[in-house]
Design a protein around this motif. Structure first.
Motif, PDB file in Angstrom:
ATOM      1  N   ARG A  54       0.838  -1.204   0.000  1.00 48.58           N
ATOM      2  CA  ARG A  54       0.000   0.000   0.000  1.00 48.58           C
ATOM      3  C   ARG A  54       0.875   1.257   0.000  1.00 48.58           C
ATOM      4  N   GLU A  55       1.929   1.256   0.813  1.00 45.76           N
ATOM      5  CA  GLU A  55       2.831   2.410   0.854  1.00 45.76           C
ATOM      6  C   GLU A  55       3.542   2.615  -0.482  1.00 45.76           C
ATOM      7  N   LEU A  56       3.954   1.524  -1.118  1.00 45.32           N
ATOM      8  CA  LEU A  56       4.617   1.634  -2.421  1.00 45.32           C
ATOM      9  C   LEU A  56       3.647   2.095  -3.505  1.00 45.32           C
ATOM     10  N   VAL A  57       2.403   1.646  -3.429  1.00 44.18           N
ATOM     11  CA  VAL A  57       1.377   2.102  -4.376  1.00 44.18           C
ATOM     12  C   VAL A  57       1.118   3.587  -4.165  1.00 44.18           C
ATOM     13  N   ASP A  58       0.963   3.996  -2.914  1.00 39.51           N
ATOM     14  CA  ASP A  58       0.722   5.411  -2.605  1.00 39.51           C
ATOM     15  C   ASP A  58       1.868   6.301  -3.087  1.00 39.51           C
ATOM     16  N   ALA A  59       3.089   5.772  -3.066  1.00 42.92           N
ATOM     17  CA  ALA A  59       4.252   6.535  -3.511  1.00 42.92           C
ATOM     18  C   ALA A  59       4.404   6.530  -5.034  1.00 42.92           C
ATOM     19  N   GLY A  60       3.581   5.751  -5.739  1.00 38.03           N
ATOM     20  CA  GLY A  60       3.662   5.696  -7.200  1.00 38.03           C
ATOM     21  C   GLY A  60       4.760   4.783  -7.716  1.00 38.03           C
ATOM     22  N   ILE A  61       5.284   3.930  -6.854  1.00 37.37           N
ATOM     23  CA  ILE A  61       6.370   3.016  -7.231  1.00 37.37           C
ATOM     24  C   ILE A  61       5.814   1.694  -7.772  1.00 37.37           C
ATOM     25  N   VAL A  62       4.689   1.266  -7.228  1.00 38.94           N
ATOM     26  CA  VAL A  62       4.055   0.002  -7.596  1.00 38.94           C
ATOM     27  C   VAL A  62       2.619   0.285  -8.027  1.00 38.94           C
ATOM     28  N   ALA A  63       2.144  -0.448  -9.041  1.00 40.27           N
ATOM     29  CA  ALA A  63       0.756  -0.357  -9.487  1.00 40.27           C
ATOM     30  C   ALA A  63       0.022  -1.627  -9.069  1.00 40.27           C
ATOM     31  N   ARG A  64      -1.218  -1.450  -8.650  1.00 37.42           N
ATOM     32  CA  ARG A  64      -2.063  -2.559  -8.209  1.00 37.42           C
ATOM     33  C   ARG A  64      -3.184  -2.730  -9.236  1.00 37.42           C
TER      34      ARG A  64
END
Length: 141
Positions: A54-64
């Motif tokens: 969730r933190e990586l998604v929020d940072a724009g590093i990972v897409a879900r």
């Protein structure tokens, strides 16, 4: 409220800091993975993994991406920004491996675990691109 960081590296480490985030980035490099795959490879709980993702998604590093199938499933992949970050981590990983090899009593578990399961991932990429990076670094000096 504005957040202040001493350096760009300080800011980058605030995004990827922690025990699992760099490993998650390594595992997502090259192809998307399901949550269950990541839990199995990391050996962590779903809750810990979900929080980190969730933190990586929020940072724009990972897409879900959610799939409306039976049973439903979710895949995660690196974004373009995540791929850029992964490229920077490859050299940092190489530096850490070299440094650890010179110190008694230091082992790099993630790298060893990835080799055991046949997923060289970062290790292969690092060694394959190392000469190119050395040439880039030398040409910039």
């Amino acid at each position: 409220m504005e957040k202040m960081f001493n350096t760009g590296a300080d800011y980058a480490l605030s995004i990827i800091g922690g025990k699992w985030k760099p490993v998650i980035l390594y595992l997502l490099a090259g192809h998307p993975r399901r949550t269950g795959e990541l839990v199995k490879q990391l050996g962590t709980s779903y809750k810990v993994l979900t929080d980190q993702l969730r933190e990586l998604v929020d940072a724009g590093i990972v897409a879900r991406k959610s799939f409306n199938t039976i049973p439903p499933h979710v895949e995660y992949r690196l974004t373009d920004e995540g791929e850029n970050l992964y490229a920077a981590l490859r050299y940092l990983n190489y530096w850490g491996e070299r440094r650890a090899a010179d110190e008694d009593g230091v082992r790099i578990m993630c790298t060893n675990q990835m080799k055991k399961i046949g997923d060289d991932g970062l290790c292969v990429v690092t060694k394959r691109h190392l000469n190119h990076w050395k040439q880039e670094i030398v040409s910039q000096d």
